[in-house]
Enzyme design. Sequence first.
Site, mmCIF file in Angstrom:
data_model
loop_
_atom_site.group_PDB
_atom_site.id
_atom_site.type_symbol
_atom_site.label_atom_id
_atom_site.label_comp_id
_atom_site.label_asym_id
_atom_site.label_seq_id
_atom_site.Cartn_x
_atom_site.Cartn_y
_atom_site.Cartn_z
ATOM 1 C CD GLU A 69 -59.351 33.370 -26.753
ATOM 2 O OE1 GLU A 69 -58.976 34.517 -27.088
ATOM 3 O OE2 GLU A 69 -59.185 32.904 -25.614
ATOM 4 C CG ASP A 216 -62.165 37.507 -17.770
ATOM 5 O OD1 ASP A 216 -63.083 36.985 -18.411
ATOM 6 O OD2 ASP A 216 -60.968 37.264 -18.009
ATOM 7 C CD GLU A 310 -52.597 31.759 -16.462
ATOM 8 O OE1 GLU A 310 -52.028 32.840 -16.277
ATOM 9 O OE2 GLU A 310 -53.269 31.522 -17.488
ATOM 10 C CD GLU A 328 -55.328 39.631 -18.637
ATOM 11 O OE1 GLU A 328 -54.115 39.343 -18.545
ATOM 12 O OE2 GLU A 328 -56.089 39.119 -19.476
ATOM 13 C CB THR A 414 -61.855 42.259 -23.494
ATOM 14 O OG1 THR A 414 -61.215 41.640 -22.383
ATOM 15 C CG2 THR A 414 -61.982 41.255 -24.634
HETATM 16 C C1 DMJ Z 1 -56.928 38.545 -23.638
HETATM 17 O O1 DMJ Z 1 -57.046 37.817 -24.807
HETATM 18 C C2 DMJ Z 1 -58.184 39.281 -23.332
HETATM 19 O O2 DMJ Z 1 -57.881 40.329 -22.492
HETATM 20 C C3 DMJ Z 1 -59.233 38.417 -22.711
HETATM 21 O O3 DMJ Z 1 -60.362 39.125 -22.305
HETATM 22 C C4 DMJ Z 1 -58.717 37.644 -21.533
HETATM 23 N N1 DMJ Z 1 -57.335 37.754 -21.410
HETATM 24 C C5 DMJ Z 1 -56.521 37.584 -22.553
HETATM 25 C C6 DMJ Z 1 -55.073 37.748 -22.227
HETATM 26 O O4 DMJ Z 1 -54.739 37.308 -20.982
#
Ligand code: DMJ
Length: 870
Positions: A69, A216, A310, A328, A414
């Site tokens: 994160e 993912d 979710e 997303e 991401t």
């Molecule tokens: C985001 O912090 C990023 O996209 C991460 O890769 C996974 N998803 C969260 C938000 O849902």
Amino acid sequence: MPLTCRGRVRGQEPSRGDVDDALGKFSLTLIDSLDTLVVLNKTKEFEDAVRKVLRDVNLDNDVVVSVFETNIRVLGGLLGGHSLAIMLKEKGEYMQWYNDELLQMAKQLGYKLLPAFNTTSGLPYPRINLKFGIRKPEARTGTETDTCTACAGTLILEFAALSRFTGATIFEEYARKALDFLWEKRQRSSNLVGVTINIHTGDWVRKDSGVGAGIDSYYEYLLKAYVLLGDDSFLERFNTHYDAIMRYISQPPLLLDVHIHKPMLNARTWMDALLAFFPGLQVLKGDIRPAIETHEMLYQVIKKHNFLPEAFTTDFRVHWAQHPLRPEFAESTYFLYKATGDPYYLEVGKTLIENLNKYARVPCGFAAMKDVRTGSHEDRMDSFFLAEMFKYLYLLFADKEDIIFDIEDYIFTTEAHLLPLWLSTTNQSISKKNTTSEYTELDDSNFDWTCPNTQILFPNDPLYAQSIREPLKNVVDKSCPRGIIRVREESFRSGAKPPLRARDFMATNPEHLEILKKMGVSLIHLKDGRVQLVQHAIQAASSIDAEDGLRFMQEMIELSSQQQKEQQLPPRAVQIVSHPFFGRVVLTAGPAQFGLDLSKHKETRGFVASSKPYNGCSELTNPEAVMGKIALIQRGQCMFAEKARNIQNAGAIGGIVIDDNEGSSSDTAPLFQMAGDGKDTDDIKIPMLFLFSKEGSIILDAIREYEEVEVLLSDKAKDRAAILKGKMIPSYIINSNPEMENEEQPSSENDSQSAEQITSSSQEVDLVDQGSPEESSLNSQPESLSPADTDNAASVSPSEQISNPMENHETTSLDGECTDLDNQLQEQSETEEDSNPNVSWGKKVQPIDSILADWNEDIEAFEMMEKDEL
Ligand code: DMJ
């Protein structure tokens, strides 16, 4: 905290567990939303925000944070801010004072994260103390053994950008090493990765595999690393994984987790909201069609619940009801709009914005949904809401001139942070791993719909996307035809036929199929050979037909669950006993819930003969050929019991049903048990066994070569002594898929071919008008259904077929089987030289360790699934 109008400070609020690992007392939301301000043309506000960050943010806090994160949100936020700060500075109006301060901060943070990589594998620890690093007593972290694949595989963009911006190569090197390790550890026969991995041993801890939570962005970063860094090996890796994803996980429009060692086996019956990014990634890859399909399915779930829950089941019920304003789906909508130019996606975006304003807007921001069904709120607005959701929604509607720079010059991380593509040619001092020889040739058919340029993909067809969406438009139905006035009696009086009952249904009866269609029920052939029934009331000819269909489905569900409750039988054996095999070839066979029970009766021995018609679905035209023999019949087209009756009437003394899914094998599929037809099957007296295609073809090959082939149908392999009534010669165990035995071996061409064939054959078999892709979309497992909440879309495996593979998987007989195999193998090794060289097709002794390991893996996987479900 949008409800109480405060910032959330770690330690000052009650802990929420892992979610709080994103908070490091480093002004997360401010940093995460820096580049959003520039995208939204809030340049002045951006300048102020950067000053605030430089003035106030301290990275040296005694806080344990998530490496993942912190990387995607904080390091990414700082780098995105830096990228746009230098762009603005160059333009000459704003940020003229800027002197790479954000980059210096990013570098400082990068060095703080590096101790996490101090493992033999190179995979990072999941958490680090910003002040004290790892392991030291005061660090309060460093004892973890596992991390998620995405956690270890989502670093390369930020770390490479940091290296290339600063010239300090160490960051890119570390991120590459972690990616190299994950690639090495992929499951070699499926080319999939699990959800969690041991950072010290590299063993997969969770062996389920999907494209959502836990994995993912690992896939996302392989493709984007290729785009940003221009390194082919990343593209080759991505393509290899993508091929596996499309082969096993993608069941358009669904994306369902599977088990990495048994990829034909679904690992769960629900999907998580994080996978909504995948259509966007598919757009980047150029695979538009499945992207449109999955996106459309997700949109309908959203229309049903206002937000994407979710997690939701394969029949679109809520599984986990919260929704933390995840971006997303908006991300995928943006990319699909960019690719197709279809205004439909603007409508989708409008719905998203309306729902946010209507249901999530609160005086101090937007509040996460605690429960999408009730609309209740949580005092939480995660930083990704501003970093990603705002950015993507704004970009969706923005014209080129609304943005003060060219967005095409950047790649989105991401977390939707912007990194300039010119980095690909800067500071390229990292030695690229030359791994080209590692990659196997991929079957191009999976990329039939890919194209680097969507203008070329559908140049003259603006309705292309719509034509793909159209058949899916009712995939998640909104209403259920309850309270229909019963006028059935009147319609009987006017000559209409009574409704079809589940127990009478025959898949080969064209009249039945016609009735099914009228009731809005369609028949779907799944990749693994099972058949499912799906009802969409809306497609029924009338409301009465819809109601009949609903009742039919409920009956079918009951029938199916009754069958599931029936005793699960252990595997059986088909042993070839004639010259030159003499019992050495033993094929694992599935039992039948009807006919002669081989565990209670003596084995059946006889020569084999193919029945005509080969599917055995009607009276045999060659009774003289099967009389007194064991008939070979192909799976499909009618009930197993019907096949059994037809061969029995022709005088067969037993039957072997051979799977029509080419390439299927008992090594990769769970035990297959043939169910009856829901009626009394006492009239079937002969034994019936089931062989997967690979095992079946061993018998068929033998017939081709030796004509007269005699087999023994029994509950377990008989030793050769018994067969020859003389000297003791053991049996071989056929492992028709040797590659699966050893994970370390790359998958063979055969393997990929067989999986492909399964896929295509399931699409080809078409008992009912399957013109609508929608019908092939619902692959829900029967256990996920309950008549009360199926709405008008329900699915079930009809009685001919095996029910839930999980439930048919035999674990109770393990002990007995192990001992048995152990003996056989021991004997076999003593008489190895006795093996006949004529028996040459892929015959292999499967070591007991490997058999046990395989079973243990299955048990572990199922235990894990159960845990997950709980
Ligand atoms: C985001 O912090 C990023 O996209 C991460 O890769 C996974 N998803 C969260 C938000 O849902």
